[in-house]
Scaffold this motif. Sequence first.
Motif, PDB file in Angstrom:
ATOM      1  N   SER A  35      16.232 -24.493 -23.840  1.00 57.38           N
ATOM      2  CA  SER A  35      17.070 -25.555 -23.279  1.00 57.38           C
ATOM      3  C   SER A  35      17.014 -26.806 -24.142  1.00 57.38           C
ATOM      4  N   SER A  36      15.842 -27.126 -24.655  1.00 53.61           N
ATOM      5  CA  SER A  36      15.715 -28.280 -25.545  1.00 53.61           C
ATOM      6  C   SER A  36      16.549 -28.087 -26.810  1.00 53.61           C
ATOM      7  N   LEU A  37      16.542 -26.883 -27.350  1.00 51.25           N
ATOM      8  CA  LEU A  37      17.363 -26.598 -28.535  1.00 51.25           C
ATOM      9  C   LEU A  37      18.845 -26.661 -28.218  1.00 51.25           C
ATOM     10  N   ALA A  38      19.241 -26.176 -27.048  1.00 50.20           N
ATOM     11  CA  ALA A  38      20.650 -26.249 -26.643  1.00 50.20           C
ATOM     12  C   ALA A  38      21.085 -27.701 -26.479  1.00 50.20           C
ATOM     13  N   ILE A  39      20.214 -28.531 -25.931  1.00 50.08           N
ATOM     14  CA  ILE A  39      20.527 -29.950 -25.782  1.00 50.08           C
ATOM     15  C   ILE A  39      20.640 -30.609 -27.151  1.00 50.08           C
ATOM     16  N   HIS A  40      19.723 -30.289 -28.046  1.00 45.92           N
ATOM     17  CA  HIS A  40      19.787 -30.835 -29.405  1.00 45.92           C
ATOM     18  C   HIS A  40      21.084 -30.410 -30.100  1.00 45.92           C
ATOM     19  N   ARG A  41      21.465 -29.167 -29.936  1.00 52.98           N
ATOM     20  CA  ARG A  41      22.699 -28.667 -30.533  1.00 52.98           C
ATOM     21  C   ARG A  41      23.906 -29.413 -29.970  1.00 52.98           C
ATOM     22  N   ALA A  42      23.924 -29.627 -28.654  1.00 47.62           N
ATOM     23  CA  ALA A  42      25.031 -30.351 -28.026  1.00 47.62           C
ATOM     24  C   ALA A  42      25.082 -31.803 -28.515  1.00 47.62           C
TER      25      ALA A  42
END
Length: 157
Positions: A35-42
């Motif tokens: 989830s942290s990586l998905a947030i960073h990507r967004a």
Amino acid sequence: MPRSRPGRLRADRRHDPRTWDGPPPARIHRLSTPSSLAIHRAEMLSTDYYVYPGATERALRRYRAFVLSPGHRTVYPQEAHCSCRGCSLDDVRHARDVLDRVLRQLPARARGELRRRMAALDAAYLERTLPDPFADQRQWRSDLWWRRRLTDGREGW
């Protein structure tokens, strides 16, 4: 003339947004690594001025610090003195705006996890603040429930 392989054609056109220059970002407190990586990507792919790398973590910390402040008194959000990226998070309502913008850009699993983390904070925000009956006249975004709360007084008093 020889035919190009389909994989070669796709490789030429594709830019993989999952790869970044530099080390991977740090995990956001109380969120899983995916989830942290998905947030960073967004955050990296966002075109919104207020959504930048690290904005979600800063907004989440600001929102948590406001609603979980010591004591049981009613608290009042304060207006930000400056509208730049860094100073605008002084207004907890703007921090909640940033979190809402990021939520809309996330994939389903990361969105659900972040939404679950924010549900308890939202309940505490509703409990610790008072409704503003004149929000339609005072607020520019009175359609958002977190902006329909009283803002008089200093924060925490």
